[in-house]
Design an enzyme around this catalytic site. Structure first.
Site, PDB file in Angstrom:
ATOM      1  N   HIS A 137       0.884  -1.164   0.000  1.00  0.00           N
ATOM      2  CA  HIS A 137       0.000   0.000   0.000  1.00  0.00           C
ATOM      3  C   HIS A 137       0.922   1.214   0.000  1.00  0.00           C
ATOM      4  O   HIS A 137       2.019   1.163   0.581  1.00  0.00           O
ATOM      5  CB  HIS A 137      -0.834   0.122   1.272  1.00  0.00           C
ATOM      6  CG  HIS A 137      -1.789  -0.992   1.537  1.00  0.00           C
ATOM      7  ND1 HIS A 137      -1.428  -2.138   2.173  1.00  0.00           N
ATOM      8  CD2 HIS A 137      -3.128  -1.094   1.288  1.00  0.00           C
ATOM      9  CE1 HIS A 137      -2.496  -2.922   2.303  1.00  0.00           C
ATOM     10  NE2 HIS A 137      -3.532  -2.321   1.769  1.00  0.00           N
TER      11      HIS A 137
ATOM     12  N   ASP B 267       2.369   1.947   3.360  1.00  0.00           N
ATOM     13  CA  ASP B 267       3.323   0.976   3.924  1.00  0.00           C
ATOM     14  C   ASP B 267       4.757   1.371   3.632  1.00  0.00           C
ATOM     15  O   ASP B 267       5.663   1.042   4.401  1.00  0.00           O
ATOM     16  CB  ASP B 267       3.145  -0.429   3.301  1.00  0.00           C
ATOM     17  CG  ASP B 267       1.751  -0.969   3.410  1.00  0.00           C
ATOM     18  OD1 ASP B 267       1.020  -0.566   4.325  1.00  0.00           O
ATOM     19  OD2 ASP B 267       1.399  -1.824   2.560  1.00  0.00           O
TER      20      ASP B 267
ATOM     21  N   GLU C 138     -10.478  -6.622  -4.824  1.00  0.00           N
ATOM     22  CA  GLU C 138     -10.343  -7.722  -3.850  1.00  0.00           C
ATOM     23  C   GLU C 138     -11.632  -7.825  -3.033  1.00  0.00           C
ATOM     24  O   GLU C 138     -11.902  -6.974  -2.181  1.00  0.00           O
ATOM     25  CB  GLU C 138      -9.143  -7.444  -2.947  1.00  0.00           C
ATOM     26  CG  GLU C 138      -8.879  -8.561  -1.965  1.00  0.00           C
ATOM     27  CD  GLU C 138      -7.600  -8.340  -1.165  1.00  0.00           C
ATOM     28  OE1 GLU C 138      -6.605  -7.861  -1.738  1.00  0.00           O
ATOM     29  OE2 GLU C 138      -7.615  -8.645   0.035  1.00  0.00           O
TER      30      GLU C 138
ATOM     31  N   ASP D  89      -0.785 -12.498   2.091  1.00  0.00           N
ATOM     32  CA  ASP D  89      -1.453 -11.494   2.914  1.00  0.00           C
ATOM     33  C   ASP D  89      -1.713 -12.189   4.259  1.00  0.00           C
ATOM     34  O   ASP D  89      -2.845 -12.503   4.619  1.00  0.00           O
ATOM     35  CB  ASP D  89      -2.754 -11.040   2.241  1.00  0.00           C
ATOM     36  CG  ASP D  89      -3.326  -9.799   2.909  1.00  0.00           C
ATOM     37  OD1 ASP D  89      -2.838  -9.440   3.990  1.00  0.00           O
ATOM     38  OD2 ASP D  89      -4.274  -9.211   2.357  1.00  0.00           O
TER      39      ASP D  89
END
Ligand code: XUL
Ligand code: CO
Length: 437
Positions: free
Chosen positions: A102, A105, A233, A340
């Protein structure tokens, strides 16, 4: 500021199932050819930045437990650079080809538009260098439109158009950065694109705004010449009570409604599938049937807890069913297996990050070998083909012929005095067969 946080861990290599080495792969043999491609080409493993390098080990009852050397400074440009260096050191030692982020991040913490642009720009330049030095590539980038308090009521579905515009600013930057870094995909997870209560929610307006946002993203992708895939997603709920991207079928309906079904595919996460009361393989098969299969977020939930625990996958049996559907779907094109997943709050050591990923990678790799064996054996697929064989015959083709009406088919049933008989679906036999692998 550098860190030798991972210095004690060797590069992870394939040693085979008999090895006692805890820092080795037992099944992931990256150059081994399976069904015509190497395991590395099939699986396209990626490490995620958020759980592995940003999450401090906090939960709703307590603060972070991890003592990562970059954590205390990660909000500053220097600390963020140290985190990026550490991440590439980790991924290099794990010897996987991809990573995902992201915007927030990889960037220092920004509270205004000027810092947002500056900090993220510095981060992207650094990542470009790290990618060039290591050969590690970007599987996907995304923008976080759910953590900052300004997104409490959503990003694109926020009642305030100024928040929509802030989101557009972040997504434009993240999409352009993904393009610049050669990212294979750009992902949108609608973390708060949903609602808590209809008492205060205009659903029609929110859906139209979400459709508008996605159309703008697709248009911008083409404008800048980005050729990677745009992926949504799905997740049914958490953090909001009801999320608009509930599951793959819901996303498909949404894409159809806004005319985007040829532009956008899905990134399917195992734990999101189970939260939606589906199996992981159901979501993959649905995406494949609808022509929108994109990529995978690999993890697992907990069958007792029922929330998004994001644990590393460890069931070869479950992953075999999922991997079989991926292979049947023709495998990945732009997608891959992104972990993830996060280690547990008590798993505080650098070594734990490796054990989590090594276990997940070996579970997926063994599952691929099982799926390949099932396909090479051929009995299950032969049974399926024979079960539907009538559709390749005269009657099946007639039913699908343009111009054949309901009455024509009904008349045919009467004229032929049809008397179809039930046939066994052989579920138990097929499940026994599957278990042998
Ligand atoms: C949250 C989740 C996200 C997305 C990216 O459940 O899966 O980390 O993968 O925003
Ligand atoms: Co995810």
């Amino acid at each position: 500021m550098a860190t030798d946080y991972f210095a004690d861990i060797p590069t992870i290599t394939y040693r085979g199932p008999e090895t006692d080495d805890e820092f080795a792969y037992r099944w992931y043999d990256k150059d081994r050819v399976v069904l015509g491609k190497t395991m590395a080409e099939h699986l396209r493993f990626a490490v995620c930045m958020w759980h592995t390098f940003c999450w401090p080990g906090s939960d709703v009852f307590g603060p972070g437990t991890f003592q990562r050397p970059w954590a205390a400074h990660a909000h500053t440009p220097e600390g963020a650079a140290m985190k990026r260096d550490a991440a590439f050191d980790f991924i290099r030692r794990l010897d996987v080809p991809f990573y995902c982020w992201h915007d927030v991040d990889v960037s220092a913490h920004a509270t205004n538009v000027a810092d947002c642009g500056r900090f993220f720009g510095e981060a992207v330049a650094h990542l470009e260098q790290l990618q060039a030095d290591s050969g590690i590539a970007l599987l996907w980038g995304t923008a976080n439109l759910f953590s900052d308090p300004r997104y409490a009521a959503g990003g694109a579905t926020n009642p305030d158009p100024e928040v929509f515009a802030w989101g557009a600013m972040q997504v434009r930057a993240a999409l352009e950065a993904t393009h610049r870094l050669g990212g294979a995909n750009y992902v949108l997870w609608g973390g708060r694109e949903g609602y808590e209560t209809l008492v205060n929610t205009d659903m029609k307006r929110e859906l139209d705004n979400l459709g508008r946002f996605l159309a703008l993203v697709v248009e911008h992708k083409h404008k800048i010449g980005y050729t990677g895939a745009i992926l949504i997603e799905p997740k049914p709920f958490e953090p909001t009570k009801h999320q608009y991207d509930f599951d793959t079928a819901t996303v498909y309906g949404f894409l159809k409604r806004y005319g985007l079904e040829d532009e956008v595919r899905v990134n399917i996460e195992a734990n999101h599938a189970t939260l939606a009361s589906h199996t992981f393989e159901h979501e993959i098969a649905t995406a494949s049937a609808l022509g929108i299969f994109g990529s995978i977020d690999a993890n697992r939930g907990d069958y007792q807890n029922g929330w998004d625990t994001d644990q590393f996958p460890n069931s070869v049996e479950e992953l075999t069913r999922a991997t079989l559907e991926i292979v049947r779907a023709g495998g990945f094109t732009t997608g891959g297996f992104n972990f993830d997943a996060k280690v547990r709050r008590q798993s505080i050591d650098a070594a734990d990050l490796f054990h989590g990923h090594i276990g997940g990678i070996d579970t997926v790799a063994k599952s691929l070998l099982n799926a390949a064996a099932i396909i090479e054996d051929g009995r299950i697929d032969a049974f399926r083909a024979q079960r539907y064989a009538g559709w390749d015959g005269e009657l099946g083709r007639t039913i699908h012929t343009e111009g054949t009406g309901l009455a024509d088919i009904a008349d045919l049933a009467i004229a032929r005095n049809l008397d179809p008989q039930p046939r066994s679906g052989r579920q138990e036999w097929l499940e026994n067969l599957l278990n042998r692998f």
